[in-house]
Design an enzyme around this catalytic site. Structure first.
Site, PDB file in Angstrom:
ATOM      1  N   HIS A 188       0.827  -1.218   0.000  1.00  0.00           N
ATOM      2  CA  HIS A 188       0.000   0.000   0.000  1.00  0.00           C
ATOM      3  C   HIS A 188       0.859   1.265   0.000  1.00  0.00           C
ATOM      4  O   HIS A 188       1.926   1.329   0.598  1.00  0.00           O
ATOM      5  CB  HIS A 188      -0.981   0.008   1.170  1.00  0.00           C
ATOM      6  CG  HIS A 188      -0.364  -0.105   2.534  1.00  0.00           C
ATOM      7  ND1 HIS A 188      -1.120  -0.176   3.673  1.00  0.00           N
ATOM      8  CD2 HIS A 188       0.923  -0.169   2.946  1.00  0.00           C
ATOM      9  CE1 HIS A 188      -0.324  -0.258   4.719  1.00  0.00           C
ATOM     10  NE2 HIS A 188       0.910  -0.262   4.306  1.00  0.00           N
ATOM     11  N   ASN A 189       0.361   2.252  -0.727  1.00  0.00           N
ATOM     12  CA  ASN A 189       0.978   3.578  -0.843  1.00  0.00           C
ATOM     13  C   ASN A 189       2.329   3.573  -1.545  1.00  0.00           C
ATOM     14  O   ASN A 189       3.072   4.557  -1.481  1.00  0.00           O
ATOM     15  CB  ASN A 189       1.123   4.243   0.533  1.00  0.00           C
ATOM     16  CG  ASN A 189      -0.224   4.459   1.202  1.00  0.00           C
ATOM     17  OD1 ASN A 189      -0.544   3.774   2.162  1.00  0.00           O
ATOM     18  ND2 ASN A 189      -1.010   5.379   0.673  1.00  0.00           N
TER      19      ASN A 189
END
Length: 324
Positions: free
Chosen positions: A224-225
């Site tokens: 994520h991210n």
């Protein structure tokens, strides 16, 4: 399929030496090519294979021109490997029909998703609420595009790809874990290709981003991210932990691991199996692999490595004493 050399030159260019009417029926490596095949030589190290090859025609660089002509028909071009890649595309278009635009009857597309009319959504795909699929993009079978995620134009997502599953986020609560809801999405640019069973997690707060032209192999995990810069390519089984930033025009070899919250700058090449545990901001080729050896020798070397810190301290002490 049959194609004469003259038609290949007409489609792709290059300098033909030999009979343009010569028909080739397949593409093959030098060592197994038959007189009915076309092959290529991009690395001078394999020049010996050129002379021994039975290929009907060979694609070569200008430096190999004379050797190739002495052997038989050849196409001379500045970038043989790129020429061969474009030849495979030519072959593919002639041999296999393009995927039909539209949604396969077994696919599930939410009413609030947006799929461009020219996109192709394959069998058993799932496109969730608020997702968007761009023009001429192809989702092979069993691809999932999660809620609110965006896939750009002319992308190819191979079977089993999952875009927008929850990122791995949990807060400790005593002996238990409390889930951190993943409120971001995934943004994928144009001309991106993602291999089979690769997963790109949605962001916790901001979106996970794959910029234009990114190429991912099979079985890759993008946390994520993460942000992956344009035209960066990763080989199979790479793992990128959350919030890492990878610049444009990078390559990451198979099985490499990039830890979270690190920055990899532009034009960085990471060898297969490397563990990236610090940011790499300077362009170049990086390797972090303990060389394979017989087990007994490896264990002795590993034991010695454990002593490096104490050896360093002893050397510093000796240096201080010699300066007195």
């Amino acid at each position: 399929m049959k194609r004469d050399l003259a038609s290949i030159i007409a489609a792709l260019g290059g300098d033909l030496h030999g009979d343009g009417a010569l028909l080739v029926t397949g593409l093959a490596p030098l060592e197994v090519a038959t007189p009915h095949d076309i092959s290529f030589l991009s690395n001078p190290r394999y020049q010996s294979q050129l002379q021994a090859s039975q290929a009907g025609c060979v694609i070569v660089a200008p430096a190999m021109r004379d050797a190739a002509i002495a052997r038989g028909a050849c196409i001379v071009t500045d970038q043989p490997y790129l020429y061969f890649a474009r030849l495979t595309q030519l072959w593919k278009r002639a041999r296999d029909p393009l995927p039909l635009a539209g949604v396969h009857p077994s696919a599930v597309v939410d009413d609030q998703a947006v799929v461009h009319p020219s996109a192709s959504i394959g069998p058993l795909c799932v496109v969730e609420r608020g997702a968007r699929i761009g023009a001429d993009t192809v989702l092979k079978s069993r691809v999932t595009v999660g809620e609110g995620c965006v896939v750009g134009e002319r992308c190819i997502l191979h079977p089993g790809v999952v875009i927008g599953a929850d990122g791995f986020g949990f807060a400790p609560n005593g002996e238990a874990w409390e889930k951190i809801e993943q409120l971001g999405a995934v943004q994928i640019g144009n001309d991106v290709e993602i291999g089979a069973n690769t997963c790109v997690d949605r962001g916790a707060l901001q979106d996970t981003v794959l910029e234009d032209g990114v190429k991912l192999d099979n079985l890759i995990q993008i946390g994520h991210n993460v942000r992956v810069g344009r035209h960066t390519a990763m080989a199979g089984c790479v793992g990128v932990a959350g919030s890492a930033t990878i610049g444009p025009n990078c390559t990451v070899g198979g099985g490499a691991i990039i830890l979270g919250h690190l920055t990899v700058g532009p034009n960085v090449n990471i060898s297969a199996g490397t563990l990236v545990s610090k940011s790499l901001l300077k362009p170049g080729h990086y390797t972090g692999i303990f060389p394979v050896d017989d087990n007994a020798t490896w264990e002795r070397n590993a034991a010695s490595l454990k002593q490096l810190h104490s050896l360093r301290d002893r050397i510093k002490t000796l240096e201080k004493e010699t300066r007195k």
